[in-house]
Motif scaffolding. Sequence first.
Motif, PDB file in Angstrom:
ATOM      1  N   SER A  14       0.818  -1.219   0.000  1.00 11.36           N
ATOM      2  CA  SER A  14       0.000   0.000   0.000  1.00 11.36           C
ATOM      3  C   SER A  14       0.848   1.263   0.000  1.00 11.36           C
ATOM      4  N   SER A  15       2.167   1.114   0.138  1.00 13.71           N
ATOM      5  CA  SER A  15       2.999   2.301   0.362  1.00 13.71           C
ATOM      6  C   SER A  15       4.456   2.009   0.009  1.00 13.71           C
ATOM      7  N   ILE A  17       8.146   1.102  -0.805  1.00  8.34           N
ATOM      8  CA  ILE A  17       8.851   0.107  -1.617  1.00  8.34           C
ATOM      9  C   ILE A  17       7.881  -0.943  -2.157  1.00  8.34           C
ATOM     10  N   ARG A  37      -2.919  -3.169   5.165  1.00 12.08           N
ATOM     11  CA  ARG A  37      -4.090  -2.985   6.039  1.00 12.08           C
ATOM     12  C   ARG A  37      -4.927  -1.793   5.597  1.00 12.08           C
ATOM     13  N   ASN A  38      -4.312  -0.817   4.951  1.00 15.17           N
ATOM     14  CA  ASN A  38      -5.023   0.422   4.608  1.00 15.17           C
ATOM     15  C   ASN A  38      -5.669   0.278   3.219  1.00 15.17           C
ATOM     16  N   ASP A  62      -3.692  -8.138   7.803  1.00 15.60           N
ATOM     17  CA  ASP A  62      -2.580  -7.869   8.712  1.00 15.60           C
ATOM     18  C   ASP A  62      -1.673  -9.100   8.685  1.00 15.60           C
ATOM     19  N   VAL A  63      -0.461  -8.941   8.196  1.00 14.45           N
ATOM     20  CA  VAL A  63       0.415 -10.108   8.031  1.00 14.45           C
ATOM     21  C   VAL A  63       0.698 -10.814   9.361  1.00 14.45           C
ATOM     22  N   ASN A  89       7.706  -7.913   2.173  1.00 17.10           N
ATOM     23  CA  ASN A  89       8.175  -6.534   2.280  1.00 17.10           C
ATOM     24  C   ASN A  89       7.582  -5.776   3.462  1.00 17.10           C
ATOM     25  N   TYR A 155      14.234  -2.980  15.695  1.00 16.87           N
ATOM     26  CA  TYR A 155      14.153  -3.040  14.221  1.00 16.87           C
ATOM     27  C   TYR A 155      15.403  -3.734  13.664  1.00 16.87           C
ATOM     28  N   LYS A 159      15.667  -7.386  11.537  1.00 18.06           N
ATOM     29  CA  LYS A 159      16.245  -7.524  10.195  1.00 18.06           C
ATOM     30  C   LYS A 159      17.462  -8.466  10.214  1.00 18.06           C
ATOM     31  N   VAL A 188      15.696   4.885   2.422  1.00 18.95           N
ATOM     32  CA  VAL A 188      14.859   5.047   1.228  1.00 18.95           C
ATOM     33  C   VAL A 188      13.790   6.082   1.575  1.00 18.95           C
ATOM     34  N   THR A 190      10.586   7.037   1.997  1.00 23.15           N
ATOM     35  CA  THR A 190       9.214   6.517   2.100  1.00 23.15           C
ATOM     36  C   THR A 190       8.592   7.138   3.346  1.00 23.15           C
ATOM     37  N   ASN A 195       4.470   6.439   9.136  1.00 30.76           N
ATOM     38  CA  ASN A 195       3.504   5.341   9.223  1.00 30.76           C
ATOM     39  C   ASN A 195       3.617   4.587  10.540  1.00 30.76           C
TER      40      ASN A 195
HETATM   41  N1  LIG Z   1      12.383   3.282   4.053  1.00 33.62           N
HETATM   42  C1  LIG Z   1      13.582   2.877   4.381  1.00 33.62           C
HETATM   43  O1  LIG Z   1      14.490   3.682   4.611  1.00 33.62           O
HETATM   44  C2  LIG Z   1      13.880   1.396   4.462  1.00 33.62           C
HETATM   45  C3  LIG Z   1      15.226   1.007   4.520  1.00 33.62           C
HETATM   46  C4  LIG Z   1      15.530  -0.339   4.591  1.00 33.62           C
HETATM   47  C5  LIG Z   1      14.529  -1.278   4.611  1.00 33.62           C
HETATM   48  N2  LIG Z   1      13.225  -0.867   4.558  1.00 33.62           N
HETATM   49  C6  LIG Z   1      12.195  -1.917   4.609  1.00 33.62           C
HETATM   50  O2  LIG Z   1      11.374  -1.806   3.470  1.00 33.62           O
HETATM   51  C7  LIG Z   1      10.093  -2.363   3.753  1.00 33.62           C
HETATM   52  C8  LIG Z   1       9.024  -1.404   3.271  1.00 33.62           C
HETATM   53  O3  LIG Z   1       9.149  -0.207   4.001  1.00 33.62           O
HETATM   54  P1  LIG Z   1       8.810   1.237   3.399  1.00 33.62           P
HETATM   55  O4  LIG Z   1       9.980   2.102   3.678  1.00 33.62           O
HETATM   56  O5  LIG Z   1       8.284   1.127   2.033  1.00 33.62           O
HETATM   57  O6  LIG Z   1       7.700   1.699   4.447  1.00 33.62           O
HETATM   58  P2  LIG Z   1       6.169   2.132   4.296  1.00 33.62           P
HETATM   59  O7  LIG Z   1       6.013   3.115   3.210  1.00 33.62           O
HETATM   60  O8  LIG Z   1       5.727   2.487   5.671  1.00 33.62           O
HETATM   61  O9  LIG Z   1       5.499   0.760   3.860  1.00 33.62           O
HETATM   62  C9  LIG Z   1       5.333  -0.272   4.770  1.00 33.62           C
HETATM   63  C10 LIG Z   1       4.296  -1.196   4.217  1.00 33.62           C
HETATM   64  O10 LIG Z   1       4.125  -2.294   5.140  1.00 33.62           O
HETATM   65  C11 LIG Z   1       2.739  -2.458   5.357  1.00 33.62           C
HETATM   66  N3  LIG Z   1       2.517  -3.044   6.675  1.00 33.62           N
HETATM   67  C12 LIG Z   1       3.018  -2.663   7.866  1.00 33.62           C
HETATM   68  N4  LIG Z   1       2.552  -3.453   8.837  1.00 33.62           N
HETATM   69  C13 LIG Z   1       1.722  -4.355   8.235  1.00 33.62           C
HETATM   70  C14 LIG Z   1       0.944  -5.416   8.714  1.00 33.62           C
HETATM   71  N5  LIG Z   1       0.899  -5.729  10.009  1.00 33.62           N
HETATM   72  N6  LIG Z   1       0.219  -6.136   7.831  1.00 33.62           N
HETATM   73  C15 LIG Z   1       0.238  -5.822   6.507  1.00 33.62           C
HETATM   74  N7  LIG Z   1       0.962  -4.822   5.990  1.00 33.62           N
HETATM   75  C16 LIG Z   1       1.706  -4.096   6.865  1.00 33.62           C
HETATM   76  C17 LIG Z   1       2.149  -1.069   5.230  1.00 33.62           C
HETATM   77  O11 LIG Z   1       0.798  -1.164   4.869  1.00 33.62           O
HETATM   78  P3  LIG Z   1      -0.479  -0.772   5.758  1.00 33.62           P
HETATM   79  O12 LIG Z   1      -0.088   0.399   6.581  1.00 33.62           O
HETATM   80  O13 LIG Z   1      -1.527  -0.546   4.742  1.00 33.62           O
HETATM   81  O14 LIG Z   1      -0.716  -2.013   6.572  1.00 33.62           O
HETATM   82  C18 LIG Z   1       2.947  -0.516   4.061  1.00 33.62           C
HETATM   83  O15 LIG Z   1       2.370  -0.918   2.851  1.00 33.62           O
HETATM   84  C19 LIG Z   1      10.065  -2.630   5.256  1.00 33.62           C
HETATM   85  O16 LIG Z   1      10.281  -4.004   5.513  1.00 33.62           O
HETATM   86  C20 LIG Z   1      11.226  -1.815   5.774  1.00 33.62           C
HETATM   87  O17 LIG Z   1      11.767  -2.336   6.963  1.00 33.62           O
HETATM   88  C21 LIG Z   1      12.881   0.440   4.484  1.00 33.62           C
END
Ligand SMILES: NC(=O)c1ccc[n+]([C@@H]2O[C@H](COP(=O)([O-])OP(=O)(O)OC[C@H]3O[C@@H](n4cnc5c(N)ncnc54)[C@H](OP(=O)(O)O)[C@@H]3O)[C@@H](O)[C@H]2O)c1
Length: 250
Positions: A14-15, A17, A37-38, A62-63, A89, A155, A159, A188, A190, A195
């Motif tokens: 939904s958001s 990556i 979830r959203n 919700d995963v 993801n 966190y 990981k 990244v 995001t 969130n």
């Molecule tokens: N952004 C960074 O700097 C960064 C760096 C390294 C790794 N990552 C990793 O990249 C991945 C994606 O993160 P992002 O940065 O793209 O963050 P984001 O924009 O907040 O996206 C997170 C996604 O996970 C979903 N999510 C969270 N909890 C959930 C649950 N219980 N059930 C189902 N969906 C759930 C959210 O959807 P809903 O809210 O709709 O549930 C959203 O779609 C994560 O694993 C994060 O750890 C991010």
Amino acid sequence: MSFKNKVVIVTGASSGIGAATAILFSKEGANVAMVGRNEQKLNNVAKQCAAVGNTPLVIRADVANDNDARRIVNDTLKTFGRLDVLVNNAGVVQYGTILDGKVLEAYDKIMAINLRAVVHITMLAAPHLVNSKGNIVNVSSVAAQMHVTPPFMSYCTSKAGLDHFTRGCALELAEKGVRVNAISPGPVETDIIENSGSTAEATAAAVQTPLGRVSQSEEIADLIIYVASDKSVGITGSVIVTDNGMMLKK
Ligand SMILES: NC(=O)c1ccc[n+]([C@@H]2O[C@H](COP(=O)([O-])OP(=O)(O)OC[C@H]3O[C@@H](n4cnc5c(N)ncnc54)[C@H](OP(=O)(O)O)[C@@H]3O)[C@@H](O)[C@H]2O)c1
């Protein structure tokens, strides 16, 4: 890199990556099951997928909920009849340190979503991936290999566990022809901090990279798709870093 007739589950679509990944897989011809979830955000991304490819299946779930996890895999199979790629993801950040007394709350929430849910969905999906000789891409983080700031400790722990789970899965599933890899981004751009109900200040130090930039979600999606594709037939058990040089500072 055509994914025509391939079926892909992207959790956290939904958001950020996950959204970029769902859109790119759709563009490459895949049938995508989008999980989050959203519902409103999922539907917005689904429209972008449909504009460039097949209309995706939206699964509001919700995963970390065991019934939802079963529904994710079952509904995908019911709708598309097969599964070729699982992208684990979905992830969250929550701050907490030992001395502020919040580490356990953060640990429980983060481990349930970032690690336990991955273990569960992988187990449910694996027989279908064995049938298709498919593969899994886990979205990890450089936080697995370096501590960023103390409030991120749960966190980072999640990981680090994910990286090792990736290797264990790769070893078990290799003889069945299923590849399992992790992508480890540095920062990244995001909404992950927002969130997770936190503020961006605590991460300011995290975005100082040697290349002087943070990544965009589309760059990470490109790498996920490459690793999931037949171009990567020899890659399994790998943790592939894309961090603008951030790890050089560790
Ligand atoms: N952004 C960074 O700097 C960064 C760096 C390294 C790794 N990552 C990793 O990249 C991945 C994606 O993160 P992002 O940065 O793209 O963050 P984001 O924009 O907040 O996206 C997170 C996604 O996970 C979903 N999510 C969270 N909890 C959930 C649950 N219980 N059930 C189902 N969906 C759930 C959210 O959807 P809903 O809210 O709709 O549930 C959203 O779609 C994560 O694993 C994060 O750890 C991010």
